[in-house]
Scaffold this motif. Structure first.
Motif, mmCIF file in Angstrom:
data_model
loop_
_atom_site.group_PDB
_atom_site.id
_atom_site.type_symbol
_atom_site.label_atom_id
_atom_site.label_comp_id
_atom_site.label_asym_id
_atom_site.label_seq_id
_atom_site.Cartn_x
_atom_site.Cartn_y
_atom_site.Cartn_z
ATOM 1 N N ALA A 124 0.710 -1.209 0.098
ATOM 2 C CA ALA A 124 -0.065 -0.094 0.212
ATOM 3 C C ALA A 124 0.940 1.087 -0.074
ATOM 4 O O ALA A 124 0.418 2.354 -0.269
ATOM 5 N N ALA A 125 2.210 1.095 0.210
ATOM 6 C CA ALA A 125 2.889 2.252 0.267
ATOM 7 C C ALA A 125 4.463 1.904 0.005
ATOM 8 O O ALA A 125 4.825 0.768 0.388
ATOM 9 N N PHE A 126 5.094 2.799 -0.590
ATOM 10 C CA PHE A 126 6.642 2.985 -0.644
ATOM 11 C C PHE A 126 7.446 4.010 0.279
ATOM 12 O O PHE A 126 6.655 5.031 0.089
ATOM 13 N N GLY A 127 8.240 3.732 1.197
ATOM 14 C CA GLY A 127 8.717 4.717 2.025
ATOM 15 C C GLY A 127 10.289 4.896 1.730
ATOM 16 O O GLY A 127 11.016 4.204 1.344
ATOM 17 N N MET A 128 10.764 6.217 1.989
ATOM 18 C CA MET A 128 11.924 6.610 1.706
ATOM 19 C C MET A 128 12.583 7.618 3.142
ATOM 20 O O MET A 128 11.802 8.117 3.543
ATOM 21 N N VAL A 129 13.657 7.019 3.384
ATOM 22 C CA VAL A 129 14.463 7.825 4.409
ATOM 23 C C VAL A 129 15.259 9.123 3.707
ATOM 24 O O VAL A 129 16.114 8.705 2.664
ATOM 25 N N VAL A 130 15.074 10.147 4.340
ATOM 26 C CA VAL A 130 15.796 11.389 3.472
ATOM 27 C C VAL A 130 16.517 11.999 4.587
ATOM 28 O O VAL A 130 16.233 12.248 5.484
ATOM 29 N N ALA A 131 17.653 12.784 3.993
ATOM 30 C CA ALA A 131 18.403 13.343 5.098
ATOM 31 C C ALA A 131 17.881 15.077 4.968
ATOM 32 O O ALA A 131 17.978 15.523 6.403
ATOM 33 N N ASP A 132 17.175 15.468 4.132
ATOM 34 C CA ASP A 132 16.609 16.988 3.964
ATOM 35 C C ASP A 132 15.178 16.963 3.256
ATOM 36 O O ASP A 132 15.032 16.667 2.285
#
Length: 133
Positions: free
Chosen positions: A6-14
């Motif tokens: 149901a979702a795709f997630g990303m970890v971001v620095a900014d």
């Protein structure tokens, strides 16, 4: 019930920098998202793209470190081959890294790859017109 993605997630620095990039791809992202630790945007009914800051992830996974190499790629349907070229140019002109300039792929698509601010590949594509020759 059968599980479904149901979702795709990303970890971001900014967060702000990342959301700016994805807004250029046409995503409707809340205006106040730039300062939030977690943001979501609906891609299609029942499918979301999620962003979390590194700090947010560390709040429940102490010691988390982002991998040195991108672990995901996303693909954006540009509808028309000329739109692949135009979007690629707009993103590169805005300072994003162009990984692979637009080209006509053997599988029948105009294709290019740019990288988002966290180094994730984002493929731009459109079906090439049929060759009636």
């Amino acid at each position: 019930m059968t599980p479904r993605i149901a979702a795709f997630g990303m970890v971001v620095a900014d967060m702000g920098r990342s959301l700016e990039f994805y807004r250029k791809l046409g995503l409707d992202i809340p205006a106040d998202g730039d300062t939030q630790p977690h943001v979501e945007a609906e891609l299609a009914p029942g499918m979301r793209l999620l962003w979390d800051t590194t700090e947010s992830v560390r709040s429940f996974t102490p010691g988390y470190e982002q991998p040195g190499v991108s672990q995901i790629s996303l693909a954006v349907d540009c509808a028309e081959p000329s739109a692949v070229d135009g979007l690629y140019k707009d993103l590169v002109d805005a300072g994003y890294h162009g990984e692979r300039e637009p080209w006509d792929a053997f599988w029948g698509q105009r294709y290019a790859t740019v990288q988002d601010p966290d180094g994730n590949d984002v493929d731009l594509f459109a079906v090439l017109p049929a060759d009636d020759g």
